[in-house]
Design a protein around this motif. Structure first.
Motif, short mmCIF file in Angstrom:
data_model
loop_
_atom_site.label_atom_id
_atom_site.label_comp_id
_atom_site.label_asym_id
_atom_site.label_seq_id
_atom_site.Cartn_x
_atom_site.Cartn_y
_atom_site.Cartn_z
N LYS A 151 0.86 -1.18 0.00
CA LYS A 151 0.00 0.00 0.00
C LYS A 151 0.90 1.23 0.00
CE LYS A 151 -0.59 0.30 5.03
NZ LYS A 151 -1.60 0.37 6.13
N VAL A 152 0.35 2.33 -0.48
CA VAL A 152 1.08 3.59 -0.55
C VAL A 152 0.63 4.47 0.59
CG1 VAL A 152 1.52 5.66 -1.91
CG2 VAL A 152 1.39 3.44 -3.04
N THR A 153 1.61 4.92 1.39
CA THR A 153 1.34 5.79 2.52
C THR A 153 2.25 7.01 2.43
OG1 THR A 153 0.83 3.84 3.88
CG2 THR A 153 1.15 5.95 5.03
N GLY A 154 1.70 8.11 1.95
CA GLY A 154 2.51 9.32 1.81
C GLY A 154 3.64 9.12 0.83
N GLU A 155 4.88 9.29 1.30
CA GLU A 155 6.07 9.14 0.45
C GLU A 155 6.59 7.71 0.41
OE1 GLU A 155 8.72 13.02 0.26
OE2 GLU A 155 8.57 12.30 2.33
N PHE A 156 5.91 6.79 1.08
CA PHE A 156 6.43 5.44 1.22
C PHE A 156 5.53 4.41 0.54
CE2 PHE A 156 7.80 7.77 5.03
CZ PHE A 156 9.17 7.60 4.94
N ILE A 157 6.15 3.32 0.11
CA ILE A 157 5.45 2.08 -0.22
C ILE A 157 5.69 1.14 0.94
CG2 ILE A 157 5.22 0.18 -1.84
CD1 ILE A 157 6.50 1.92 -3.96
N THR A 158 4.63 0.67 1.57
CA THR A 158 4.76 -0.21 2.73
C THR A 158 4.26 -1.61 2.40
OG1 THR A 158 2.60 0.49 3.57
CG2 THR A 158 4.53 1.70 4.35
N PHE A 159 4.77 -2.61 3.14
CA PHE A 159 4.49 -4.01 2.85
C PHE A 159 4.00 -4.72 4.12
CE2 PHE A 159 7.92 -2.34 0.31
CZ PHE A 159 7.52 -2.61 -0.98
N LEU A 160 3.06 -5.62 3.94
CA LEU A 160 2.51 -6.37 5.06
C LEU A 160 3.33 -7.62 5.34
CD1 LEU A 160 -1.29 -5.99 4.27
CD2 LEU A 160 0.23 -4.47 5.53
N LYS A 161 3.12 -8.22 6.50
CA LYS A 161 3.98 -9.31 6.97
C LYS A 161 3.30 -10.67 6.93
CE LYS A 161 6.47 -6.17 10.07
NZ LYS A 161 6.92 -5.92 11.46
N GLY A 162 2.33 -10.86 6.05
CA GLY A 162 1.62 -12.13 5.98
C GLY A 162 2.49 -13.30 5.59
N ALA A 163 3.65 -13.05 4.97
CA ALA A 163 4.52 -14.15 4.54
C ALA A 163 5.04 -14.97 5.72
CB ALA A 163 5.69 -13.61 3.73
N LEU A 164 5.11 -14.39 6.90
CA LEU A 164 5.62 -15.13 8.06
C LEU A 164 4.75 -16.34 8.35
CD1 LEU A 164 6.55 -12.13 10.41
CD2 LEU A 164 8.13 -13.70 9.26
N HIS A 165 3.44 -16.16 8.32
CA HIS A 165 2.53 -17.29 8.55
C HIS A 165 2.66 -18.32 7.43
CE1 HIS A 165 -1.09 -19.60 9.32
NE2 HIS A 165 -1.38 -19.46 8.03
N TYR A 166 2.78 -17.85 6.19
CA TYR A 166 2.87 -18.76 5.05
C TYR A 166 4.13 -19.62 5.12
CZ TYR A 166 3.62 -20.23 0.21
OH TYR A 166 3.87 -20.96 -0.92
N ILE A 167 5.25 -19.04 5.51
CA ILE A 167 6.50 -19.78 5.64
C ILE A 167 6.37 -20.85 6.72
CG2 ILE A 167 8.92 -19.57 6.36
CD1 ILE A 167 8.89 -16.77 5.01
N HIS A 168 5.76 -20.48 7.83
CA HIS A 168 5.54 -21.46 8.91
C HIS A 168 4.60 -22.57 8.44
CE1 HIS A 168 5.16 -23.02 12.95
NE2 HIS A 168 3.83 -22.95 12.85
N PHE A 169 3.60 -22.22 7.64
CA PHE A 169 2.66 -23.21 7.11
C PHE A 169 3.38 -24.25 6.25
CE2 PHE A 169 0.46 -23.98 3.01
CZ PHE A 169 -0.47 -24.92 3.43
N LEU A 170 4.29 -23.82 5.38
CA LEU A 170 5.04 -24.76 4.55
C LEU A 170 5.95 -25.64 5.40
CD1 LEU A 170 6.12 -22.61 1.44
CD2 LEU A 170 4.32 -24.33 1.57
N ASP A 171 6.54 -25.07 6.41
CA ASP A 171 7.42 -25.84 7.29
C ASP A 171 6.65 -26.95 8.00
OD1 ASP A 171 9.81 -26.51 8.33
OD2 ASP A 171 10.00 -24.81 9.69
N GLN A 172 5.40 -26.66 8.38
CA GLN A 172 4.57 -27.66 9.04
C GLN A 172 4.06 -28.71 8.05
OE1 GLN A 172 3.96 -27.85 12.46
NE2 GLN A 172 5.58 -26.29 12.49
N ALA A 173 3.76 -28.26 6.82
CA ALA A 173 3.23 -29.19 5.82
C ALA A 173 4.28 -30.19 5.38
CB ALA A 173 2.71 -28.40 4.61
#
Length: 799
Positions: free
Chosen positions: A366-388
């Protein structure tokens, strides 16, 4: 200084002026020169189509290969059981790693192509600079008017030459003035006239003496510098203050000579042809500037220019490397340091208009003022693959990953905390600017096309290949793209695939799954599991490549076939894709027959398959050569670069070793929060498999071509005896233009080479207005460190 001026254009030196006609001609030709530069465009080739239409039918394939020891029933049951609970996935396909779909509206947000916007911006810049020197009347001149003006100018030149001859003849006549018949008076008059006639020659002689003495002084200084460079002890180069003082003194001497020259010319005529000839001598017949002068690249992609991928999906480099500089984006700022850059970057550092127009929040950016910011949903996905799949074991068993269609590299960014190094890549046209976002964040990434040619990596080097929200048609064209993945994947490695055929219930998705299943069975891949992630509402299929030839040996009629014996899977530089598969190495000393040591042991230990009966790069048995190289670079970085050169690596994230050999330079930096792109030159011994074996990433490359990355990608470039080798193949100026393109403003270049090459590199750095921090040299070796500035030239040239 104008570029591309037409022939015969003359410009007076200093304050000397010619007639009004000449002035109009000057302005007219400037307009034509700028128009010619801005009207050029770069053409690109169309994508090559692979004439293969093979598709896989499950029943017919299994009928012809009944002895394949793959439990097809088990695979079908896995998928059927998965789909029986997969109705929730319809119309809710969200990818935590690289999705562009809005969860509420379902609207697709595709990054718009920014070329029209960039072309418009560049046109505005050129017009703006042109309006400062050219009036509206001159801009409206057509070709016939120019021809007429040139004819008039030639007549004016002829007239001026005639005036010169007339003036000269008058001077000669004046020396023969009649005097008194008195012989004594005549004698005195002749003496005066003789003295008057010698005055111009005396002036010329004095000017020549000044030039000669100046040349002698320059020659003596060069000899003194050369003697100093030949000493055993290290010496420091000129400081910036000393260099500035020297330039001022040289400029003052040049001003004196210029004034004397103007006085001499003015005493005879106001002819301006000398100034024109001096200006023209700085350019060659092609209109390019001399070795140490620069212009901005006048290209469609502007600040995002990649020469070998400009307006083309398929890599196709120009015959001559561009010798121009890429402009900076408007409002460009020094990149945010790692690890903060993983979460946000400067918006205006990415020259893409579509990004600035994002209004809604996405699940990845998402764009916030002068920045492009990123969410941290990949942390859960990485843990999901490790468990699978517990066998993945991030950071221990799995160290080197290839992420296909990487998006903005959320996946690789958060795997870094688990000691996993992820090489991301995507096509420039398919996911415009997303690779640049990944690099701006501090992730390993390249812009490449996976269509007709092999990727520039050796075979069997990636521990895991990843493709989520994957739109790659793996089942098409005889499975040619999946067979390229098979070439790159280490025996026993995993392929992680998430796409609509995995979890979709539409007939089209089901049909693709059937063809994909038949293809993977034919390749002897095992379907390890299909898992669903309820939080992110996605399904993932995980395959495993065989680590032996047991399955391959049972295939009666292999489809796809096995590759020919003369097809070396490591050959990948401009090698076409093949619809065949290679068998797994089976010998105990063959590379790929065993899994590497766990990280971090693998980075320090010599690979088991190095043959000590062979001589390494530096003349010792290969294992000893490997260890000695590692110890050498640990010593050089600690005692040389950090201590003697005073280089601070705390703000360095993206690093490239331009001539990596065994990867010892990158291995010596393993404890720092950075990553190194190890480049192995195509005309050097193939040591890239060794680099991957020790848990590092790298790529094949030819430095007479452009590198597959966006401008401003790297914080630090390191070149060990590279330039003296490349100079034998292509122009050093083109290599420096490429270095300036991929290095960020404020970034460092550290180079080791022959003293003569170090001196030449210093000249190039100063011509680019770089800060030359320090130069250390002895008889055999030299080191130079330079920092790129924010300076850009004011004129445009066509590459």
């Amino acid at each position: 200084m104008a570029i591309g001026k037409s022939r015969g254009n003359k410009r007076p030196p200093g304050g000397l002026c010619s007639s009004s006609v000449t002035t109009v001609v000057v302005t007219t030709v400037c307009v034509l020169g700028i128009w010619m530069l801005t009207s050029n465009s770069i053409t690109s080739s169309s994508k090559t189509t692979i004439p293969i239409t093979t598709s896989y039918d499950v029943s017919s394939f299994l009928e012809s290969n009944r002895k394949i020891p793959v439990d097809r029933t088990s695979q079908d049951k896995l998928h059927v059981d998965f789909l029986s609970n997969a109705s929730v996935y319809e119309d809710k396909r969200i990818d935590v790693v690289a999705s562009h779909d809005d969860q509420e509206t379902g609207q697709s947000y595709k990054l718009d192509d920014d070329r029209d916007w960039l072309a418009e911006t560049e046109s505005e810049r050129v017009n703006e600079s042109t309006n400062n020197v050219v009036d509206d009347d001159a801009e409206s001149l057509n070709d016939s008017d120019v021809g007429k003006q040139e004819a008039e100018e030639q007549q004016e030149d002829a007239k001026e030459e005639q005036d010169i001859e007339t003036s000269t003849s008058e001077i000669e006549d004046n020396t023969n003035i009649k005097t008194s018949t008195d012989e004594e008076r005549k004698h005195k008059t002749q003496k005066i006239e003789a003295a008057d006639d010698q005055e111009p020659d005396t002036t010329n002689q004095e000017d020549t003496q000044i030039d000669t003495s100046s040349d002698l002084e320059d020659q003596q200084e060069e000899e003194q510098e050369k003697e100093q460079h030949e000493d055993d002890g290290p010496i420091e180069s000129h400081s910036i203050a000393a260099e500035t003082k020297e330039r001022v003194e040289n400029q003052e001497a040049q001003d004196v000579r210029t004034k004397m020259e103007q006085a001499k010319i003015k005493s005879i005529t106001s002819n301006t042809t000398i100034a024109a000839s001096e200006t023209a001598s700085k350019h060659d017949v092609n209109g390019y500037m001399d070795s140490y002068e620069w212009g901005l690249c006048n290209v469609t992609d502007g600040a995002g220019y990649i020469p070998c991928l400009d307006k083309s999906v398929t890599r196709q480099c120009p015959n001559e490397p561009p010798m121009c500089l890429v402009p900076l984006p408007k409002a460009y700022k020094t990149p945010i340091s790692w690890p903060q850059s993983r979460d946000k970057i400067w918006l205006h550092n990415i020259p893409n208009k579509a990004l600035s127009e994002f209004k809604g929040n996405q699940n990845w950016v998402k764009v916030t003022g002068e920045f492009i910011t990123f969410l941290k949903g990949a942390l859960h996905y990485i843990h999901f693959l490790d468990q699978a799949v517990p066998g993945i074991a991030w950071g221990k068993h799995t160290r080197v990953v290839l992420d296909i269609g990487c998006g903005v590299s959320n996946f690789g960014g958060y795997l870094f905390d688990k000691d996993v190094l992820t090489m991301s890549f995507a096509s420039k046209d398919d996911q415009d600017s997303q690779v640049q976002i990944a690099l701006e964040r501090g992730m390993p990434a390249i812009s490449a096309a996976m269509d007709t040619q092999r990727l520039p990596f050796p075979s069997r080097v990636f521990d895991l290949v990843h493709c989520v929200r994957c739109k790659v048609p793996w089942h098409k064209d005889g499975g040619i793209l999946l067979l390229e993945v098979n070439r790159l994947l280490r025996p026993g490695g995993y392929f992680v695939w998430s796409a609509s055929p995995v979890y979709g219930t539409l007939e089209q998705d089901i049909q693709i799954w059937r063809e994909m299943s038949a293809l993977t069975v034919a390749m002897c891949w095992e379907l390890v599991t299909i898992k669903k992630d309820k939080l992110n509402v996605i399904g993932v299929a995980v395959y495993r490549k065989p680590d032996s030839n047991e399955c391959y040996d049972l295939i009666k009629r292999p489809t796809p076939p096995f590759c020919k014996q003369d097809d070396d899977p490591n050959f990948s530089w401009y090698v076409p894709l093949q619809t065949c598969m290679h068998k797994v190495p089976s010998g105990e000393t063959e590379r790929g027959s065993h899994w590497p040591e766990e990280w971090p042991s693998r980075v320090e230990k010599a690979p088991y398959w190095l043959n000590n009966s062979e001589t390494g790069i530096y003349g010792k048995p290969t294992s000893d050569d490997f260890i000695q190289d590692y110890e050498h670079w640990k010593r050089v970085i600690t005692k040389g670069y950090m201590s003697n050169l005073g280089i601070n690596l705390s703000n360095v994230r993206n690093v490239m070793d331009m001539r990596a050999v065994y990867g010892g330079f990158g291995a010596a930096l393993k404890d720092l929060k950075l990553w190194v792109m190890n480049v192995v030159n195509i005309d050097s011994p193939d040591t890239l498999p060794t680099i991957f074996e020790r848990g590092l990433v790298g790529i094949y490359h030819d430095w007479c071509e452009s590198f597959s990355t966006y401008p401003r990608s790297y914080d630090l470039l390191h070149a060990d005896h590279l330039f003296s080798k490349v100079k034998l193949k292509c122009k050093i100026k083109g290599v420096f233009a490429e270095i300036d393109r991929i290095l960020r403003p404020g970034g460092l270049l550290i180079a080791r080479d022959k003293p003569s090459m170090i001196m030449e590199m210093e000249k190039f750095m100063r011509s680019l207005n770089w800060e030359v921090n320090l130069t250390v040299m002895n008889k055999q070796d030299g080191v130079i460190s330079g920092r790129k500035s924010f300076w850009r030239p004011s004129i445009y040239v066509t590459p």
